[in-house]
Design a protein around this motif. Structure first.
Motif, PDB file in Angstrom:
ATOM      1  N   LYS A 236      37.102  30.478  45.050  1.00 42.52           N
ATOM      2  CA  LYS A 236      36.380  29.425  44.317  1.00 42.52           C
ATOM      3  C   LYS A 236      35.566  29.994  43.184  1.00 42.52           C
ATOM      4  N   PHE A 237      35.117  31.227  43.368  1.00 42.93           N
ATOM      5  CA  PHE A 237      34.342  31.862  42.302  1.00 42.93           C
ATOM      6  C   PHE A 237      34.880  33.265  42.065  1.00 42.93           C
ATOM      7  N   ILE A 238      34.758  33.703  40.806  1.00 40.34           N
ATOM      8  CA  ILE A 238      35.259  35.028  40.429  1.00 40.34           C
ATOM      9  C   ILE A 238      34.134  35.791  39.752  1.00 40.34           C
ATOM     10  N   GLN A 239      33.828  36.945  40.295  1.00 40.46           N
ATOM     11  CA  GLN A 239      32.834  37.814  39.656  1.00 40.46           C
ATOM     12  C   GLN A 239      33.581  38.906  38.892  1.00 40.46           C
ATOM     13  N   THR A 240      33.039  39.270  37.724  1.00 40.77           N
ATOM     14  CA  THR A 240      33.755  40.242  36.890  1.00 40.77           C
ATOM     15  C   THR A 240      33.124  41.632  37.000  1.00 40.77           C
ATOM     16  N   GLN A 241      33.891  42.590  36.574  1.00 39.76           N
ATOM     17  CA  GLN A 241      33.352  43.936  36.368  1.00 39.76           C
ATOM     18  C   GLN A 241      32.293  43.829  35.262  1.00 39.76           C
ATOM     19  N   PRO A 242      31.396  44.803  35.164  1.00 38.85           N
ATOM     20  CA  PRO A 242      30.334  44.666  34.162  1.00 38.85           C
ATOM     21  C   PRO A 242      30.875  44.620  32.730  1.00 38.85           C
ATOM     22  N   VAL A 243      30.289  43.722  31.951  1.00 35.85           N
ATOM     23  CA  VAL A 243      30.668  43.643  30.537  1.00 35.85           C
ATOM     24  C   VAL A 243      29.437  43.968  29.693  1.00 35.85           C
ATOM     25  N   TYR A 244      29.687  44.432  28.488  1.00 39.50           N
ATOM     26  CA  TYR A 244      28.573  44.880  27.637  1.00 39.50           C
ATOM     27  C   TYR A 244      28.596  44.252  26.242  1.00 39.50           C
ATOM     28  N   ASP A 245      29.461  43.238  26.071  1.00 36.20           N
ATOM     29  CA  ASP A 245      29.411  42.535  24.794  1.00 36.20           C
ATOM     30  C   ASP A 245      29.822  41.094  25.017  1.00 36.20           C
ATOM     31  N   ILE A 246      29.368  40.272  24.126  1.00 34.45           N
ATOM     32  CA  ILE A 246      29.522  38.835  24.300  1.00 34.45           C
ATOM     33  C   ILE A 246      30.996  38.406  24.196  1.00 34.45           C
TER      34      ILE A 246
ATOM     35  N   GLU B  45      36.553  32.443  29.838  1.00 27.67           N
ATOM     36  CA  GLU B  45      37.625  31.484  29.548  1.00 27.67           C
ATOM     37  C   GLU B  45      38.828  31.649  30.468  1.00 27.67           C
ATOM     38  N   ILE B  46      39.239  32.918  30.645  1.00 24.34           N
ATOM     39  CA  ILE B  46      40.400  33.186  31.499  1.00 24.34           C
ATOM     40  C   ILE B  46      40.142  32.674  32.922  1.00 24.34           C
ATOM     41  N   ILE B  47      38.936  32.934  33.411  1.00 22.97           N
ATOM     42  CA  ILE B  47      38.624  32.532  34.793  1.00 22.97           C
ATOM     43  C   ILE B  47      38.503  31.017  34.892  1.00 22.97           C
ATOM     44  N   GLU B  48      37.875  30.431  33.871  1.00 21.64           N
ATOM     45  CA  GLU B  48      37.734  28.971  33.894  1.00 21.64           C
ATOM     46  C   GLU B  48      39.107  28.299  33.902  1.00 21.64           C
ATOM     47  N   GLN B  49      40.027  28.853  33.109  1.00 20.88           N
ATOM     48  CA  GLN B  49      41.391  28.298  33.084  1.00 20.88           C
ATOM     49  C   GLN B  49      42.076  28.396  34.444  1.00 20.88           C
ATOM     50  N   SER B  50      41.704  29.425  35.205  1.00 20.51           N
ATOM     51  CA  SER B  50      42.326  29.588  36.527  1.00 20.51           C
ATOM     52  C   SER B  50      41.823  28.531  37.509  1.00 20.51           C
ATOM     53  N   GLY B  51      40.700  27.910  37.178  1.00 19.19           N
ATOM     54  CA  GLY B  51      40.150  26.868  38.048  1.00 19.19           C
ATOM     55  C   GLY B  51      38.980  27.329  38.899  1.00 19.19           C
ATOM     56  N   ALA B  52      38.601  28.605  38.750  1.00 12.89           N
ATOM     57  CA  ALA B  52      37.479  29.108  39.547  1.00 12.89           C
ATOM     58  C   ALA B  52      36.204  29.134  38.699  1.00 12.89           C
ATOM     59  N   VAL B  53      35.074  29.332  39.363  1.00 13.67           N
ATOM     60  CA  VAL B  53      33.794  29.435  38.654  1.00 13.67           C
ATOM     61  C   VAL B  53      33.604  30.884  38.203  1.00 13.67           C
ATOM     62  N   PRO B  54      33.484  31.107  36.879  1.00 11.08           N
ATOM     63  CA  PRO B  54      33.298  32.491  36.396  1.00 11.08           C
ATOM     64  C   PRO B  54      31.846  32.948  36.546  1.00 11.08           C
ATOM     65  N   ILE B  55      31.670  34.112  37.109  1.00 11.20           N
ATOM     66  CA  ILE B  55      30.333  34.714  37.197  1.00 11.20           C
ATOM     67  C   ILE B  55      30.445  36.098  36.545  1.00 11.20           C
ATOM     68  N   ILE B  56      29.779  36.227  35.402  1.00  9.74           N
ATOM     69  CA  ILE B  56      29.961  37.418  34.568  1.00  9.74           C
ATOM     70  C   ILE B  56      29.096  38.579  35.077  1.00  9.74           C
TER      71      ILE B  56
END
Lengths: 208, 295
Positions: free
Chosen positions: B180-190, B198-209
């Motif tokens: 239901k939710f996807i957490q990403t590896q650390p990112v350092y730019d917007i 966007e990619i995660i939202e398209q998959s249907g899950a809640v993106p957590i950056i």
């Protein structure tokens, strides 16, 4: 082919402490192909042992050591001990068929390729349930450290494997191959692998 | 409002990550995160992260629960086969743990027990399928459960990994299997944060950056080694000139966090840093920032 690694000669000499008359057997199938235990290395080892006070009864190769009929034909008379440079399978065949002590001069590493001259690569872990027809005949079970059959992990950065970062992630290799032949990897339904196929010791009864 | 409700009603989510102790003293960790109690929606409890031995994530999750925190219990396929994992996931259910995060796991040679036998009987997708079956009341082998668990299930996505189309296909499969939710590896730019969102939202899950504040040049180089394109050169340059690299890295992460609140659904702090400061920052986001209505 089965890839083996020759043990240091000193280590072999140490195990032979109690023995004087020695026969050294090389194997041409795997050990010879990877230049770790063919007739050439068997001769080198024999010379080393001789220089260190051992008596060499014979140095030979049977071609393939894991072929029982061939092993049965050899008589090892006058030999105290047989040093085998064949892989683990070949060495065990000698031990089963000949009533003499047998020691190994190699460590068996893996099933791999000899297409890279100096670098031998593991290509198959004999999992017993081959899936490579769906992956461009490149095996992710053997060539991904995590044996991932359903696509790459999140560690495939810059095409390289995060575990062995001098090795290309096999999922890039698969993807490129499939692309080159006009195919693509389509995720099959996710299922659980049956590791009972590779529970050892395994037996295979040829019913043909 | 709890993590579960926020997942379902579109509110902005803040999670943070903590490791169980190397030992049995949990008090220090609890004291450390206490200032974040009202601010962080849920705490990821790592499962021997980076193949380094720590106390059990299931037990530590229960400790958090008992102390009024919301845990997300992490499970990897590195150390347990399908028997052990089903058993521990059911155990988490017995403990009343409501959220789990599933991943394949780092390889043992990357950690501090390099000679350990890697398990990987099941990968992230197979664990997700396992959890799906458990929630339906069955073991993998089809045997009926006596009481079935119910979880909010999460998984992970690394926007820097490839091949891109396979990573995205795998992400979609994770969501299809119940993430239901996807957490990403650390990112350092917007830009990367937006891409991952966007990619995660398209998959249907809640993106957590994912955000991992960098506190030194040494740490920056470590992250860069793991993920060469993740840390922008401009950041590195400023970090190396900063009088106080800790504060610079911290402020940078907070600025990025604020930017994510503009378009995102959630942020995940992989290092809690100075918890009082983090609490103050989240307080600002929730009350005084231009995007406070999202919380």
């Amino acid at each position: 082919m089965v890839v083996v690694k020759l043990k240091p000669f000193n280590e072999i000499l140490k195990i032979l402490n109690d023995y004087i008359r020695i026969t050294v057997i090389g194997c041409e199938i795997g050990s010879g192909r990877c230049m770790q235990g063919g007739l050439r290395e068997a001769k080198e080892l024999a010379q080393f042992l001789k220089n260190n006070g051992k008596e060499i009864v014979d140095v030979l190769t049977l071609g393939g050591t894991c072929i029982v009929e061939k092993v049965k034909k050899i008589s090892f008379k006058d030999t105290d001990v047989i040093v085998s440079l064949a892989c683990g399978a070949g060495t065990q065949v000698i031990s089963e068929e000949i009533n003499k002590p047998v020691i190994t001069g190699v460590s068996t590493l893996f099933i791999g390729s000899d297409s890279h001259k100096e670098v031998f690569k593991e290509y198959c872990i004999a999992c017993g349930d081959c899936i490579i027809s769906t992956t461009g005949s490149i095996c992710p079970i053997a060539r991904c450290p995590k044996s991932l059959r359903y696509g790459p992990c999140g560690g495939a950065i810059n095409k390289m494997c995060e575990v062995n970062n001098n090795t290309e992630c096999v999922w890039f290799t698969i993807d490129k191959k499939l692309n080159d032949i006009g195919k693509y990897f389509s995720f099959p339904e996710i299922d659980f692998s049956d590791y009972s196929f590779s529970n050892h010791p395994r037996r295979f009864k040829n019913e043909l | 409002m709890n993590f579960s409700k926020k997942l379902n009603n579109g509110k902005f989510i803040i999670t943070a990550e903590i490791a169980p102790p190397r030992g049995i003293d949990t008090d220090k960790i609890l004291k450390g995160i206490y200032p974040l109690k009202e601010y962080v929606d849920a705490f990821n409890i790592t499962d021997n992260q980076r193949s380094m031995v720590r106390a059990s994530s299931v037990v530590m999750s229960k400790v958090l629960l008992d102390n009024g925190f919301e845990p997300i219990c992490q499970f990897t396929g590195r150390d347990r086969n399908r028997i052990g994992l089903q058993s521990d996931i059911l155990g988490a259910g017995i403990f009343g743990i409501k959220n789990i995060l599933v991943m394949t796991g780092d390889f043992p040679t990357l950690g501090d027990e390099q000679g350990a036998k890697p398990v990987f009987d099941v990968d992230s997708l197979q664990i997700l399928k396992m959890v799906k079956l458990l929630q339906e009341g069955k073991l993998i082998n089809g045997k009926e459960l006596n009481g079935k668990p119910k979880f909010n299930i999460g998984a992970v996505f690394n926007p820097f990994a490839g091949p891109e189309h396979l990573q995205i296909a795998k992400l979609n499969k994770k969501v299809e299997l119940g993430a239901k939710f996807i957490q990403t590896q650390p990112v350092y730019d917007i830009k990367t944060a937006k891409y991952a969102h966007e990619i995660i939202e398209q998959s249907g899950a809640v993106p957590i950056i994912g955000l991992l504040p960098i506190n030194s040049l040494k740490m920056a180089n470590f992250i860069k080694k793991l993920n060469p394109h993740s840390v922008p050169d401009s950041f590195l340059e400023k970090l190396s000139k900063a009088k106080d690299p800790y504060s610079y890295g911290w402020e940078y992460a907070l600025n990025l966090a604020q930017s994510v609140t503009e378009f995102g659904r959630g942020i995940h702090f992989m290092l809690v840093g100075k918890t009082e400061d983090l609490a103050q920052f989240i307080d600002y986001l929730k009350n005084d920032s231009p995007y406070n209505h999202k919380f």
